[in-house]
Scaffold this active site. Structure first.
Site, PDB file in Angstrom:
ATOM      1  CG  HIS A 288      -9.874  -5.353   1.135  1.00  0.00           C
ATOM      2  ND1 HIS A 288     -10.131  -4.482   2.184  1.00  0.00           N
ATOM      3  CD2 HIS A 288     -11.043  -6.024   0.912  1.00  0.00           C
ATOM      4  CE1 HIS A 288     -11.388  -4.630   2.590  1.00  0.00           C
ATOM      5  NE2 HIS A 288     -11.955  -5.556   1.828  1.00  0.00           N
ATOM      6  CB  THR A 289      -5.387  -2.397  -3.814  1.00  0.00           C
ATOM      7  OG1 THR A 289      -6.621  -1.847  -4.247  1.00  0.00           O
ATOM      8  CG2 THR A 289      -4.421  -2.474  -4.977  1.00  0.00           C
ATOM      9  CB  CYS A 290      -2.641  -3.591   0.577  1.00  0.00           C
ATOM     10  SG  CYS A 290      -2.686  -1.817   0.349  1.00  0.00           S
ATOM     11  CE1 TYR A 291      -2.601  -7.119   4.169  1.00  0.00           C
ATOM     12  CE2 TYR A 291      -4.287  -5.440   3.791  1.00  0.00           C
ATOM     13  CZ  TYR A 291      -3.211  -5.920   4.500  1.00  0.00           C
ATOM     14  OH  TYR A 291      -2.711  -5.190   5.570  1.00  0.00           O
TER      15      TYR A 291
ATOM     16  CD  GLU B 175      -2.656   1.205   2.583  1.00  0.00           C
ATOM     17  OE1 GLU B 175      -3.466   2.130   2.740  1.00  0.00           O
ATOM     18  OE2 GLU B 175      -2.478   0.305   3.427  1.00  0.00           O
TER      19      GLU B 175
END
Length: 1050
Positions: free
Chosen positions: A1016-1019, A749
């Site tokens: 949830h882009t980071c995951y 992120e």
């Protein structure tokens, strides 16, 4: 037959003066009723070979040189040779040789210097004896000097014997005179067309016109630009391009005939025997100008005179010493220029048909000369036969060739007489590099005569065709002999220092042999060939590189695949090698040959760089372990034997690794350096504890404390206070006010948010190119350099911490990072319109470039709404672009865009990037691979994305909503699928390890159907409500994708 010159014994049928001189052509009445095939002249004796194979001699017989006991005042048959069918004869000063149709050689006469080759130095041998040492050879051609002899065998082996006072045997300084035939190894591998001996000097001529001379050189008779004797064959370089096809030697002079009918002479000229209108010696080959308007087809040298035959006029020209009538001009004066031999000569019978006196004219068939005598075989009008053309090589006289005809003959012989003698004869030829080197010459427009370090002069297509025919079952016996010959003789005996480029064609021929591709023969054929190539000395090795540069891409590709296959074969079977050193030797040879090919390909680009990749290596070798061994070796350290058994490190040959393997190496290097940094920190922490200063303990991680609302400023501050060593530590990011533990998601992120902020157009750091959707450094920017430095560090950290980021830079950036200069193709990628315009400028066919394009050496750039003109070169506004300088203009234009205009900003960026990621491992990457590692690639495999997906909550692969999701997703067009990737992961490209490494997670939510999916882009996590129908799911997912503008963060 006509003759003239000096006849000391005054043979019957020839009218001589008191001194035994015949100054003009006379008919040899003593042999007029017999059909003569060949005449050889010695110092004072002559040998006549008849068409039926009988041999007659006459002249002086003091040393037994006539081969019989009778007086020499008339030709007498040599009875000892009556049972032999002789096909060729030669004479020295007082000895003679005869060659039989079975390739056996007989000698007689003077032998005190070993010139008879009988392993004795008897003063004289009156009866012809077989030269036993050559009995296992099939001799094709012989030549005699005054006291030495030369012989060429069918398999290309070349033998000399006799006196070696001036090095005329070509054996080197340490060899005295030889009483038996000795192999001249310094010419091995060269396909020889002719051997010729002078008084005490020697020559060899290759099939492609290379001339080699050695021996006595007191008058420059070797043509080597000096008067120093030579003990070994030396290439007469001045004749290399002249297409020499025949050589004749006098006692101290030499004449050569070219394919075009030209004549060059050199050496002693004291009697005018060079034909240059002077009595001077010549140390360099010089063309006989007086003959330039004529096409000469035959030449012959006597002791001090020279003859040349011109068929178009039927005339024989003579020049040189005439004291004994040997010129046939009717007088006994020396002649410095070519002069016609006296007599009635006609070109052919058609020229005579209308003449009443046609019966007194002679039509020349062949000329012979030696000592002070000359003979001419000729025909009359009524039984005309065409003249022999010395420019047309007789295959029966030179190194045997391997072609359809010889294969057919061998096949028949082997089927009829499959005995040791037959097999040995075949194996001798098949084991000869010289025979192979002469077998596939490029004869189109005489291309093989141009053979040089850059041109092999070989027709590889005909090589391929022959080998393909041999793979047919009907040739199984021949194929077996070829295999045995290659394995046991040919390849093991290849020289590390070939004598000439013509001896190197074998290195192009052998890879065409199909059985080299068979893994059964990797150890006995393929690897030994690689070893032979790698043994080559520096210069021949460069020649082979040049030739590989010239071959077609298909051939080059086959060679690369051949040794890639060998490497794989060895890796898969490494455990079967009982002796590890053998495995190491074999695989090192295969890898080094691939390395040699790779270096050639870097220059000529026969194939793409990824052709050298061996993807299977990742499954056969522990890349991390191999890299560790390589790393320790580079550092001058040794690994413990228990850790690593083999001494070969594949990392020494990085070109065989694909992008995934290289990424693994880079990550291994990163982990290694992180561990070093961590260990350093831990060691310091222990020290601090021992000294009661725990507050100064260092973290084993690179910890960055940042605020979301001041991300760029905080990142600049945090990174500036850390040392270069700290940057090598594993990265952990802490957002102030948030308690999330960074297990990788927070770091991702951080990268996504920071780069989005830094690349924001409001800062003007980068220019956005709309027609390519790419960014490049702005040439007018007012932010501080450390911002670019920060972006460089960030990109380096992303790679170092295995995070894919969404950067829209052209390939040019990655080229520059790897010290590869960007070119016009890169401008076409960044700015297609500009790139096309420059290409059109280069491709414009007309002469009016100035009027059509109206350009000068400047470039227009917009700076805050104002168009500015920048000079590409000093005074560029006054230099007009024209046809002659347009390439220079394009180069300067591209250089301005990628180098000059952005130098400051790029330097800051690269220093930051290389501070984290610099090093030897990075240099292993290709620009496209480095880009793929940083921003991912587009090798999509959507099925694999589904197969590796993980499900949470109520979901599983068989859940109805999950099934609806994948049905809907697979129906999306490509651009929409890529948009989903961007929505879910922050990038529309996939990691270098492939789709499986994404491992997206889909979890159920309690939200109703009216809610959109949330990423949830980071995951790589997707919250997917339980939609009841495919239509609703498609609509909601499409709406979520359409509304996506940035990062949808939890």
């Amino acid at each position: 037959m006509l003759c003239w010159g000096y006849w000391s014994l005054g043979q019957p049928g020839i009218s001589t003066n008191l001194q035994g001189i015949v100054a003009e052509p006379q008919v040899c009445g003593f042999i007029s009723d017999r059909s003569v095939k060949e005449v050889a002249c010695g110092g004072n004796h002559s040998v006549f070979l008849l068409e039926d194979g009988e041999v007659y001699t006459c002249g002086l017989n003091t040393k037994g040189q006539l081969g019989h006991e009778r007086e020499g005042n008339k030709p007498e048959q040599i009875g000892a040779l009556a049972d032999q069918h002789i096909i060729h004869v030669a004479c020295g000063e007082s000895h003679s040789l005869a060659l039989s149709d079975r390739g056996q050689l007989f000698s007689w006469g003077a032998g005190s210097d070993g010139q008879l080759g009988l392993m004795t130095t008897e003063d004289s041998v009156a009866v012809p004896r077989l030269i036993q040492k050559l009995n296992q050879q099939t001799i094709l051609q012989v030549s005699c000097g005054n006291w030495h002899c030369l012989a060429l065998a069918a398999d290309g082996q070349f033998f000399t014997w006799g006196k070696n006072s001036h090095g005329q045997l070509g054996l080197g300084k340490e060899f005295p005179s030889q009483a038996s035939p000795q192999r001249v190894r310094s010419l091995e591998g060269i396909p020889l067309a002719q051997v010729a001996a002078g008084g005490a000097h020697s020559f060899a001529l290759s099939l492609s016109g290379a001339v080699f001379g050695w021996g006595m050189n007191n008058a420059g008779q070797l043509g080597l630009s000096d008067e120093k004797d030579r003990e070994s064959p030396c290439h007469v370089k001045l004749l290399r391009t002249q297409k020499v096809v025949y050589i004749s030697c006098g006692e101290e002079h030499t004449a050569v005939l070219t394919k075009s009918g030209g004549v060059f002479t050199f050496g002693a000229g004291s009697c005018g025997q060079l034909g240059h209108d002077s009595m001077n010696d010549e140390v360099n080959p010089r063309r006989v100008l007086e003959l330039m308007g004529s096409e000469v087809t035959q030449i012959a040298c006597g002791r001090q005179h020279t003859l040349a035959f011109v068929p178009s006029s039927g005339l024989i020209y003579a020049f040189g010493c005439g004291a004994r009538g040997q010129l046939g001009t009717g007088h006994t004066c020396n002649v410095k220029c070519p002069s016609p031999v006296k007599g009635y000569w006609a070109a052919h019978s058609g020229q005579l048909s209308a003449r009443a006196d046609r019966f007194k004219y002679h039509i020349v068939k062949q000329i012979f000369s030696g000592g002070d005598q000359t003979f001419v075989l000729c025909s009359k009008y009524e039984n005309y036969s065409p003249a022999v053309d010395f420019r047309t090589m007789n295959q029966a006289h030179y190194t045997s060739l391997i072609n359809d005809e010889t294969i057919a003959v061998w096949r028949q012989k082997l089927s009829e007489h499959n005995n040791a003698n037959t097999i040995n004869g075949v194996v001798q030829i098949l084991s000869s590099a010289a025979c192979w080197n002469g077998s596939f010459l490029e004869k189109k427009i005489d291309e093989h005569f141009k053979t040089s370090p850059k041109i092999p002069g070989i027709d590889l297509n005909s090589t391929r065709v022959l080998f393909e025919k041999l793979m047919n079952s009907q040739h199984s016996m021949i194929l077996e002999q070829i295999l045995n010959s290659f394995e046991s003789c040919l390849i093991p005996q290849l020289s590390s220092s070939p004598p000439d480029v013509e001896a190197m064609r074998i290195y192009l021929i052998l890879p065409e042999f199909p059985l080299l591709q068979d893994s059964k023969y990797y150890i006995t054929l393929t690897i030994p060939l690689a070893m032979a190539i790698l043994r080559l000395d520096t210069n021949p090795s460069k020649v082979l590189d040049n030739w590989w540069s010239q071959v077609c891409p298909k051939y080059f590709m086959k060679l690369v695949n051949l040794y890639k296959g060998a490497v794989l074969y060895l890796l898969r079977g490494r455990k079967t090698f009982l002796i590890p050193v053998l495995f190491n030797n074999y695989i090192t040879a295969a890898l080094k040959l691939l390395e040699k090919l790779y270096k050639v390909n870097l220059k000529v680009k026969h194939v793409e760089y990824d052709t050298f990749y061996i993807p299977e290596i990742s499954n056969l070798v522990d890349i991390q372990e191999d890299y560790l061994m390589w790393f320790l070796h580079q550092a001058g350290m040794k690994a413990r034997p228990s850790i690593i058994q083999d001494t070969v490190t594949l990392c020494s040959y990085p070109f065989i690794f694909d992008a995934q393997a290289k990424t693994k190496m880079l990550q291994t290097d990163a982990e290694l350096q992180m561990q070093v940094a961590v260990n350093g920190a831990n060691l310091q922490n222990v020290f601090m504890l021992l000294t009661l200063e725990p507050l100064l303990a260092r973290s084993p991680f690179l910890v960055l404390h940042v605020r979301r609302n001041n991300l760029v400023g905080d990142a600049l501050r945090e990174l500036s206070i850390h040392s270069d060593i700290d940057l090598k530590k594993p990265l952990k990011v802490i957002f102030d006010g948030e308690e999330a533990v960074d297990a990788g998601g927070v770091t991702k992120e951080f990268f996504l948010l920071l780069l989005k902020e830094l690349l924001n157009p409001i800062y003007g750091m980068f220019t956005y190119y709309q027609d390519s959707n790419l960014l490049w450094f702005s040439d007018t920017c007012f932010v501080e350099h450390n911002w670019f430095h920060l972006i460089g560090i960030t990109c380096g950290l992303a790679i170092y911490n295995s995070t894919v980021v969404d950067l829209h830079f052209p390939l040019a950036l990655y080229k520059k990072l790897l010290n590869v200069k960007p070119g016009l193709e890169d401008l076409k990628e960044l700015s297609p319109t500009e790139g096309r315009s420059l290409q059109e400028l280069l491709d414009y066919p007309g002469e009016d470039v100035e009027e059509t394009f109206c350009l000068n050496f400047t470039i227009c750039r917009e700076s805050y709404g104002v168009i500015e003109q920048k000079k590409l070169i000093p005074g560029g506004d006054n230099v007009t672009v024209c046809k002659d300088n347009r390439q220079e203009f394009v180069d300067a234009y591209v250089n301005y865009v990628f180098q000059i205009s952005v130098h400051e900003w790029y330097t800051a960026f690269s220093s930051g990037f290389l501070k984290v990621c610099g090093g030897k491992v990075l240099e292993l990457f290709q620009p496209s691979e480095l880009r793929a590692m940083m921003v991912g690639n587009s090798n999509y495999n959507w099925e694999e994305l589904e197969e590796t997906a993980i499900y949470k909550g109520d979901y599983s692969a068989t859940h109805p909503t999950v099934k609806l999701f994948w049905e809907t997703f697979h129906e999306f067009p490509l651009e929409k699928k890529k948009k989903f990737l961007l929505f879910l992961t922050g990038s529309d490209r996939i990691p270098i390890y492939g789709m499986a490494s994404l491992q997206i997670v889909i979890q159920s939510t309690a939200s109703g159907e009216e809610y959109l999916p949330v990423a949830h882009t980071c995951y790589n996590l997707l919250d997917l409500p339980k939609y009841s129908s495919k239509e609703i799911l498609s609509a909601r997912l499409t709406q979520a994708l359409d509304n996506y503008e940035g990062f949808s963060l939890a």
